[in-house]
Design a protein around this motif. Structure first.
Motif, PDB file in Angstrom:
ATOM      1  N   LEU A  14       0.876  -1.171   0.000  1.00  0.00           N
ATOM      2  CA  LEU A  14       0.000   0.000   0.000  1.00  0.00           C
ATOM      3  C   LEU A  14       0.912   1.218   0.000  1.00  0.00           C
ATOM      4  O   LEU A  14       1.793   1.338   0.854  1.00  0.00           O
ATOM      5  N   VAL A  15       0.728   2.107  -0.980  1.00  0.00           N
ATOM      6  CA  VAL A  15       1.609   3.266  -1.123  1.00  0.00           C
ATOM      7  C   VAL A  15       0.796   4.551  -1.242  1.00  0.00           C
ATOM      8  O   VAL A  15      -0.402   4.529  -1.549  1.00  0.00           O
ATOM      9  N   HIS A  16       1.470   5.661  -1.007  1.00  0.00           N
ATOM     10  CA  HIS A  16       0.906   6.973  -1.318  1.00  0.00           C
ATOM     11  C   HIS A  16       1.724   7.529  -2.464  1.00  0.00           C
ATOM     12  O   HIS A  16       2.946   7.656  -2.365  1.00  0.00           O
ATOM     13  N   ASP A  17       1.072   7.802  -3.602  1.00  0.00           N
ATOM     14  CA  ASP A  17       1.730   8.382  -4.772  1.00  0.00           C
ATOM     15  C   ASP A  17       1.702   9.893  -4.597  1.00  0.00           C
ATOM     16  O   ASP A  17       0.641  10.519  -4.671  1.00  0.00           O
ATOM     17  N   GLU A  18       2.859  10.474  -4.313  1.00  0.00           N
ATOM     18  CA  GLU A  18       2.934  11.899  -4.045  1.00  0.00           C
ATOM     19  C   GLU A  18       2.592  12.735  -5.272  1.00  0.00           C
ATOM     20  O   GLU A  18       2.052  13.829  -5.140  1.00  0.00           O
ATOM     21  N   ASP A  19       2.898  12.231  -6.483  1.00  0.00           N
ATOM     22  CA  ASP A  19       2.575  12.985  -7.696  1.00  0.00           C
ATOM     23  C   ASP A  19       1.068  13.037  -7.938  1.00  0.00           C
ATOM     24  O   ASP A  19       0.524  14.078  -8.278  1.00  0.00           O
ATOM     25  N   ALA A  20       0.394  11.897  -7.784  1.00  0.00           N
ATOM     26  CA  ALA A  20      -1.050  11.831  -8.024  1.00  0.00           C
ATOM     27  C   ALA A  20      -1.852  12.192  -6.777  1.00  0.00           C
ATOM     28  O   ALA A  20      -3.062  12.379  -6.863  1.00  0.00           O
ATOM     29  N   ASP A  21      -1.186  12.289  -5.624  1.00  0.00           N
ATOM     30  CA  ASP A  21      -1.835  12.529  -4.336  1.00  0.00           C
ATOM     31  C   ASP A  21      -2.967  11.519  -4.107  1.00  0.00           C
ATOM     32  O   ASP A  21      -4.086  11.871  -3.787  1.00  0.00           O
ATOM     33  N   ARG A  22      -2.611  10.229  -4.324  1.00  0.00           N
ATOM     34  CA  ARG A  22      -3.567   9.133  -4.161  1.00  0.00           C
ATOM     35  C   ARG A  22      -2.897   7.976  -3.443  1.00  0.00           C
ATOM     36  O   ARG A  22      -1.690   7.795  -3.548  1.00  0.00           O
ATOM     37  N   ARG A  23      -3.715   7.196  -2.742  1.00  0.00           N
ATOM     38  CA  ARG A  23      -3.251   5.945  -2.137  1.00  0.00           C
ATOM     39  C   ARG A  23      -3.623   4.818  -3.072  1.00  0.00           C
ATOM     40  O   ARG A  23      -4.663   4.852  -3.722  1.00  0.00           O
ATOM     41  N   GLY A  24      -2.755   3.811  -3.123  1.00  0.00           N
ATOM     42  CA  GLY A  24      -3.047   2.658  -3.969  1.00  0.00           C
ATOM     43  C   GLY A  24      -2.188   1.471  -3.581  1.00  0.00           C
ATOM     44  O   GLY A  24      -1.302   1.569  -2.737  1.00  0.00           O
ATOM     45  N   ILE A  25      -2.480   0.359  -4.228  1.00  0.00           N
ATOM     46  CA  ILE A  25      -1.745  -0.880  -4.013  1.00  0.00           C
ATOM     47  C   ILE A  25      -0.970  -1.183  -5.285  1.00  0.00           C
ATOM     48  O   ILE A  25      -1.510  -1.090  -6.386  1.00  0.00           O
ATOM     49  N   VAL A  26       0.309  -1.525  -5.133  1.00  0.00           N
ATOM     50  CA  VAL A  26       1.127  -1.866  -6.294  1.00  0.00           C
ATOM     51  C   VAL A  26       0.626  -3.201  -6.845  1.00  0.00           C
ATOM     52  O   VAL A  26       0.635  -4.215  -6.155  1.00  0.00           O
ATOM     53  N   ALA A  27       0.151  -3.168  -8.098  1.00  0.00           N
ATOM     54  CA  ALA A  27      -0.392  -4.362  -8.732  1.00  0.00           C
ATOM     55  C   ALA A  27       0.654  -5.077  -9.585  1.00  0.00           C
ATOM     56  O   ALA A  27       0.594  -6.291  -9.748  1.00  0.00           O
ATOM     57  N   TRP A  45      -3.949   3.386 -12.056  1.00  0.00           N
ATOM     58  CA  TRP A  45      -3.079   4.291 -12.793  1.00  0.00           C
ATOM     59  C   TRP A  45      -1.668   3.736 -12.774  1.00  0.00           C
ATOM     60  O   TRP A  45      -1.412   2.728 -12.152  1.00  0.00           O
ATOM     61  N   ILE A  46      -0.744   4.373 -13.484  1.00  0.00           N
ATOM     62  CA  ILE A  46       0.643   3.923 -13.499  1.00  0.00           C
ATOM     63  C   ILE A  46       1.553   5.054 -13.005  1.00  0.00           C
ATOM     64  O   ILE A  46       1.184   6.223 -13.051  1.00  0.00           O
ATOM     65  N   SER A  47       2.731   4.673 -12.528  1.00  0.00           N
ATOM     66  CA  SER A  47       3.742   5.644 -12.110  1.00  0.00           C
ATOM     67  C   SER A  47       5.085   5.181 -12.641  1.00  0.00           C
ATOM     68  O   SER A  47       5.399   3.997 -12.592  1.00  0.00           O
ATOM     69  N   ARG A  52       8.665   8.661  -5.845  1.00  0.00           N
ATOM     70  CA  ARG A  52       7.530   9.456  -5.381  1.00  0.00           C
ATOM     71  C   ARG A  52       6.436   8.582  -4.761  1.00  0.00           C
ATOM     72  O   ARG A  52       5.367   9.071  -4.430  1.00  0.00           O
ATOM     73  N   LEU A  53       6.705   7.267  -4.623  1.00  0.00           N
ATOM     74  CA  LEU A  53       5.761   6.346  -3.999  1.00  0.00           C
ATOM     75  C   LEU A  53       6.249   6.046  -2.583  1.00  0.00           C
ATOM     76  O   LEU A  53       7.327   5.493  -2.397  1.00  0.00           O
ATOM     77  N   ARG A  54       5.475   6.437  -1.608  1.00  0.00           N
ATOM     78  CA  ARG A  54       5.843   6.219  -0.209  1.00  0.00           C
ATOM     79  C   ARG A  54       5.087   5.004   0.316  1.00  0.00           C
ATOM     80  O   ARG A  54       3.865   4.977   0.302  1.00  0.00           O
ATOM     81  N   VAL A  55       5.813   3.973   0.753  1.00  0.00           N
ATOM     82  CA  VAL A  55       5.193   2.753   1.272  1.00  0.00           C
ATOM     83  C   VAL A  55       4.521   3.076   2.601  1.00  0.00           C
ATOM     84  O   VAL A  55       5.161   3.567   3.525  1.00  0.00           O
ATOM     85  N   MET A  56       3.230   2.808   2.681  1.00  0.00           N
ATOM     86  CA  MET A  56       2.472   3.015   3.915  1.00  0.00           C
ATOM     87  C   MET A  56       2.365   1.709   4.693  1.00  0.00           C
ATOM     88  O   MET A  56       2.437   1.704   5.906  1.00  0.00           O
ATOM     89  N   LYS A  57       2.156   0.599   3.977  1.00  0.00           N
ATOM     90  CA  LYS A  57       2.126  -0.734   4.578  1.00  0.00           C
ATOM     91  C   LYS A  57       2.630  -1.715   3.541  1.00  0.00           C
ATOM     92  O   LYS A  57       2.203  -1.676   2.389  1.00  0.00           O
ATOM     93  N   THR A  58       3.509  -2.596   3.953  1.00  0.00           N
ATOM     94  CA  THR A  58       3.982  -3.627   3.039  1.00  0.00           C
ATOM     95  C   THR A  58       2.891  -4.673   2.845  1.00  0.00           C
ATOM     96  O   THR A  58       1.933  -4.743   3.624  1.00  0.00           O
ATOM     97  N   ARG A  59       3.056  -5.482   1.832  1.00  0.00           N
ATOM     98  CA  ARG A  59       2.108  -6.569   1.577  1.00  0.00           C
ATOM     99  C   ARG A  59       2.020  -7.472   2.808  1.00  0.00           C
ATOM    100  O   ARG A  59       0.942  -7.875   3.224  1.00  0.00           O
ATOM    101  N   GLU A  60       3.160  -7.761   3.398  1.00  0.00           N
ATOM    102  CA  GLU A  60       3.192  -8.636   4.564  1.00  0.00           C
ATOM    103  C   GLU A  60       2.401  -8.043   5.729  1.00  0.00           C
ATOM    104  O   GLU A  60       1.667  -8.754   6.405  1.00  0.00           O
ATOM    105  N   GLU A  61       2.549  -6.730   5.943  1.00  0.00           N
ATOM    106  CA  GLU A  61       1.804  -6.075   7.017  1.00  0.00           C
ATOM    107  C   GLU A  61       0.302  -6.100   6.739  1.00  0.00           C
ATOM    108  O   GLU A  61      -0.489  -6.320   7.650  1.00  0.00           O
TER     109      GLU A  61
END
Length: 68
Positions: A14-27, A45-47, A52-61
């Motif tokens: 789970l990341v926060h994309d600082e450019d898009a100002d959105r939260r998402g999951i890396v697919a 969306w793509i980056s 510019r992607l800040r990890v908020m929670k890892t997949r494991e978490e």
């Protein structure tokens, strides 16, 4: 990820994309240069800026939280 060295985002994080100002999951990560992101809900969306992607929670978490 308090107190840990930051790592590059990877599939399932789970990341926060600082450019898009959105939260998402890396697919997907394509060729180590394009990160395909999907929001928790709705279309994705793509980056091409992993710095510019800040990890908020890892997949494991996320999986650990789900099973708790």
């Amino acid at each position: 990820m308090t107190g840990e060295q930051e790592r590059r985002p990877w599939v399932g994080d789970l990341v926060h994309d600082e450019d898009a100002d959105r939260r998402g999951i890396v697919a997907d990560v394509r060729g180590g240069a394009t990160w395909v992101l999907r929001p928790e809900y709705g279309p994705g969306w793509i980056s091409q800026r992993p710095d510019r992607l800040r990890v908020m929670k890892t997949r494991e978490e996320r999986l650990r939280d789900r099973s708790a």
